[in-house]
Design a protein around this motif. Structure first.
Motif, PDB file in Angstrom:
ATOM      1  N   ALA A  53       0.832  -1.206   0.000  1.00 19.21           N
ATOM      2  CA  ALA A  53       0.000   0.000   0.000  1.00 19.21           C
ATOM      3  C   ALA A  53       0.866   1.254   0.000  1.00 19.21           C
ATOM      4  CB  ALA A  53      -0.931  -0.013   1.210  1.00 19.21           C
ATOM      5  N   GLU A  57       0.556   4.394  -2.586  1.00 17.38           N
ATOM      6  CA  GLU A  57       0.360   5.769  -2.102  1.00 17.38           C
ATOM      7  C   GLU A  57       1.438   6.699  -2.648  1.00 17.38           C
ATOM      8  OE1 GLU A  57      -0.198   6.520   2.110  1.00 17.38           O
ATOM      9  OE2 GLU A  57      -1.434   4.707   2.241  1.00 17.38           O
ATOM     10  N   TYR A  78      -7.493   5.894  -9.673  1.00 16.51           N
ATOM     11  CA  TYR A  78      -6.626   5.614  -8.524  1.00 16.51           C
ATOM     12  C   TYR A  78      -7.398   4.857  -7.439  1.00 16.51           C
ATOM     13  CZ  TYR A  78      -2.783   8.582 -10.162  1.00 16.51           C
ATOM     14  OH  TYR A  78      -1.745   9.108 -10.871  1.00 16.51           O
ATOM     15  N   THR A  82      -6.574   1.131  -6.063  1.00 13.06           N
ATOM     16  CA  THR A  82      -6.368   0.870  -4.641  1.00 13.06           C
ATOM     17  C   THR A  82      -7.199  -0.330  -4.196  1.00 13.06           C
ATOM     18  OG1 THR A  82      -5.998   3.240  -4.290  1.00 13.06           O
ATOM     19  CG2 THR A  82      -6.448   1.905  -2.337  1.00 13.06           C
TER      20      THR A  82
END
Length: 90
Positions: A53, A57, A78, A82
């Motif tokens: 993650a 990010e 995005y 995710t």
């Protein structure tokens, strides 16, 4: 016996090199769709990212995907990436 080469790719966020199968491939196809490619064989321009993650990010914050695909990526893409990355996280 000669050992087989393991393909190496670089994460677009952290710039670390790793084995191709250990990274996640994000693809932009001819229609302009951007998606996670679990097989690593989908047609289109590919960018690799670590299976974490933090790297996703960092890629979003630094707009690394925008540079890799040479276009402005909308926020909803995005968000979708995710969600898809959560499936593959170790």
């Amino acid at each position: 016996m000669k050992q087989k080469k393991i393909p190496q790719r670089k994460c677009i966020a952290c710039q670390n090199r790793d084995a191709k199968r250990d990274l996640i491939r994000i693809v932009k196809n001819k229609e302009g769709e951007i998606f996670v490619d679990p097989t690593g064989k989908a047609n289109g321009r590919g960018a690799y990212i670590c299976n974490s993650a933090e790297c996703l990010e960092k890629a979003i914050k630094s707009k690394a995907l925008n540079r890799a695909f040479k276009l402005e990526i909308p926020q909803q893409v995005y968000e979708k990436l995710t969600e898809e990355m959560k499936k593959y996280e170790k």
